[in-house]
Enzyme design. Structure first.
Site, PDB file in Angstrom:
ATOM      1  N   GLY A  12      42.765  45.049  49.064  1.00 30.29           N
ATOM      2  CA  GLY A  12      42.296  44.797  47.695  1.00 30.29           C
ATOM      3  C   GLY A  12      42.805  43.457  47.190  1.00 30.29           C
ATOM      4  N   ASP A  13      42.340  43.063  46.009  1.00 26.29           N
ATOM      5  CA  ASP A  13      42.752  41.794  45.385  1.00 26.29           C
ATOM      6  C   ASP A  13      42.390  40.575  46.228  1.00 26.29           C
ATOM      7  OD1 ASP A  13      43.967  43.407  43.434  1.00 26.29           O
ATOM      8  OD2 ASP A  13      45.808  43.524  44.596  1.00 26.29           O
ATOM      9  N   LYS A  16      37.150  39.560  45.246  1.00 23.10           N
ATOM     10  CA  LYS A  16      35.752  40.029  45.312  1.00 23.10           C
ATOM     11  C   LYS A  16      34.996  39.717  44.016  1.00 23.10           C
ATOM     12  CE  LYS A  16      37.225  44.205  46.292  1.00 23.10           C
ATOM     13  NZ  LYS A  16      38.644  43.931  46.533  1.00 23.10           N
ATOM     14  N   GLY A  40      40.793  45.612  39.562  1.00 18.87           N
ATOM     15  CA  GLY A  40      40.891  44.538  38.572  1.00 18.87           C
ATOM     16  C   GLY A  40      40.187  43.326  39.147  1.00 18.87           C
ATOM     17  N   HIS A  41      39.026  42.998  38.631  1.00 17.14           N
ATOM     18  CA  HIS A  41      38.255  41.889  39.171  1.00 17.14           C
ATOM     19  C   HIS A  41      38.247  40.729  38.177  1.00 17.14           C
ATOM     20  CE1 HIS A  41      35.921  44.878  41.918  1.00 17.14           C
ATOM     21  NE2 HIS A  41      37.126  44.620  42.346  1.00 17.14           N
ATOM     22  N   GLN A 223      38.930  47.736  45.637  1.00 17.19           N
ATOM     23  CA  GLN A 223      40.039  47.937  46.581  1.00 17.19           C
ATOM     24  C   GLN A 223      39.697  47.283  47.937  1.00 17.19           C
ATOM     25  OE1 GLN A 223      39.100  51.048  44.655  1.00 17.19           O
ATOM     26  NE2 GLN A 223      40.469  50.052  43.219  1.00 17.19           N
ATOM     27  N   ARG A 302      51.883  44.379  38.258  1.00 15.92           N
ATOM     28  CA  ARG A 302      52.953  44.487  39.262  1.00 15.92           C
ATOM     29  C   ARG A 302      52.943  43.302  40.220  1.00 15.92           C
ATOM     30  NH1 ARG A 302      52.025  50.141  42.086  1.00 15.92           N
ATOM     31  NH2 ARG A 302      49.873  49.513  41.800  1.00 15.92           N
ATOM     32  N   LEU A 331      42.090  29.707  49.919  1.00 14.76           N
ATOM     33  CA  LEU A 331      42.555  28.780  50.958  1.00 14.76           C
ATOM     34  C   LEU A 331      43.453  27.713  50.331  1.00 14.76           C
ATOM     35  CD1 LEU A 331      42.306  27.924  53.946  1.00 14.76           C
ATOM     36  CD2 LEU A 331      40.360  26.506  53.285  1.00 14.76           C
TER      37      LEU A 331
END
Ligand code: IMP
Length: 428
Positions: A12-13, A16, A40-41, A223, A302, A331
């Protein structure tokens, strides 16, 4: 008439939200199929910066349907909050629809998520505390409340009373928590039903109609594959199927409609919560990396664990999803690193482990085997074409592509929509 999926290749993260926002101009609908407001997007474009948890990331494009499918679990309070915020910022939510079959995260699910985590002690999963696991548990146990139920007060009341009776016993007798008041929960549920009514729809029909009319749609993963309930490092996983299989069940989608599966990978690794992460970096180096890259969760704030790119796990995700292409994000974060490492294998007690192990205890013992490559000084940040990348950065991308086993189609070099290199077209 095809659907294109955008799926997290790691934990995830991966970014996306940005990828969906970038591609959404080429489709008529963006559709969420799994997870809930544990996601969270972040989307950054000419309209500003948006942190989305449930609303599909195509919302910034006018005329694009945003659909929350049956496989998603919906916290109405959170969704209504997000809709309100978007409206305040002038965004149109007229084309937002929620499946009547999607399950509702009820207040007792949120309470139980916290109590179950507390009871796990040292073995805590590190959930987001949003009630995701308990809601999927009730769905499977056939005692869930669905969005459509919120619109039917008469049948909802007895079901809710019966369920809450059981949940309150669990909360008080097993977990020593505080019981919830049935009338308060019922009132909330009815209020949610009234406010959500305009958005509720049999979304599987909407998705099918869009496809039948010759439109492209994007399937928005939340996710990542390594958090998949079946394919991730169980039990340190989420309770849904973020990988491609979840898209079919989570939408009522015919698999033959899916023409492309794009895996989104960060150029390094991050993970929030517990569970094995073989390439994790610790100590001051990790702190500096985390601060510099601002690796803190969008949903919970977090600190994310950080580490090198894990090509063993990456290839596994590619295989589970049948990825037709990959997107490499962030990148630019590696700009200025003297060298960069890629994990090309694992070793356990001196033995080579070639494939991503299903046994989490073995995964916990895996030591990464690294290939080290020279870094690059000239920035990749904001690059918009391949020829703007330093040679060493291109070599790094090429090596990842080779190890993961599918072509890099997009490289993201910054958070904005335009900080993107389209290596090859993804959606015709
Ligand atoms: P849950 O989904 O809240 O039950 O949490 C289960 C695990 O998945 C925990 O390790 C969470 O940190 C992780 N998790 C859930 N959603 C996300 C996400 O959107 N990004 C990263 N990790 C997540």
């Amino acid at each position: 008439m095809p659907a294109f999926a955008v799926i997290g290749g790691q934990w995830g993260d991966e970014g996306k939200g940005k990828v969906i926002d970038y591609l959404a101009g080429r489709v008529s609908g963006v559709v969420r199929y799994a997870g809930g407001n544990n996601a969270g997007h972040t989307v950054v474009n000419d309209k500003g910066e948006f942190q989305l948890h449930l609303v599909p990331s195509g919302i910034c494009w006018p005329d694009v349907y945003g659909i929350i499918g049956n496989g998603v679990v919906v916290d109405p309070e959170s969704l209504l909050g997000e809709i309100g915020e978007l409206a305040e910022r002038g965004m149109d939510t007229d084309k937002l629809f929620i499946s009547d079959r999607a399950h509702v995260i009820m207040p007792y699910h949120v309470a139980l998520d916290a109590l179950e985590e507390r009871a796990r002690g040292e073995a805590a999963i590190g959930t987001t505390g949003r009630g995701i696991g308990p809601t999927y548990m009730d769905k499977t146990a056939r005692m869930g409340i669905r969005i459509g139920d919120l619109l039917e007060p008469e049948s909802l009341r007895p079901r809710l009373e019966q369920t809450l009776n059981i949940k309150n016993k669990l909360i008080t007798a097993v977990y020593e928590g505080e019981a919830l008041d049935a009338e308060e929960v019922m009132e909330k549920a009815l209020e949610w039903g009234n406010r959500l009514r305009p958005y509720v729809h049999p979304t599987e029909q909407l998705v099918q109609d869009l496809l039948d009319a010759g439109n492209n749609i994007l399937l928005e993963g939340a996710q990542g594959t390594l958090l998949d309930l079946d394919h991730g490092s169980y039990p340190y996983v989420t309770s849904s199927s973020p990988s491609i299989g979840g898209a079919c069940t989570g939408l009522g989608l015919n698999p033959q409609a899916i023409k492309g599966v794009l895996g989104v990978y960060k150029a390094y690794s991050t993970r929030v919560g517990g569970g094995p992460m073989p390439t994790e970096v610790f100590g001051e180096a990790a702190d500096a990396w985390r601060e510099m890259a601002n690796e803190f969760g969008v949903t919970t704030g977090r600190a994310r664990r950080v580490g090198w790119f894990d090509a063993v796990a990456g290839r596994y995700s590619q295989q589970v999803n049948g990825l037709t292409g990959m997107v490499l994000t962030r990148l630019d974060i590696l700009d200025g690193f003297p060298s960069v490492k890629i994990c090309v294998g694992y070793r356990v007690e001196g033995q080579d482990v070639k494939r991503y192990p299903s046994d989490t205890r073995i995964l916990e013992q895996c030591e990464p085997v690294y290939e080290e490559m020279p870094g690059w000084d000239n920035p990749t940040a904001s690059a918009t074409s391949l020829d703007q990348l330093p040679d060493n950065a291109r070599a790094y991308v090429n090596r990842i592509e080779e190890l993961v086993g599918c072509p890099v189609q997009i490289i993201s070099t910054g958070p904005s929509r335009d900080e993107t290199i389209l290596v090859e077209p993804v959606i015709p």
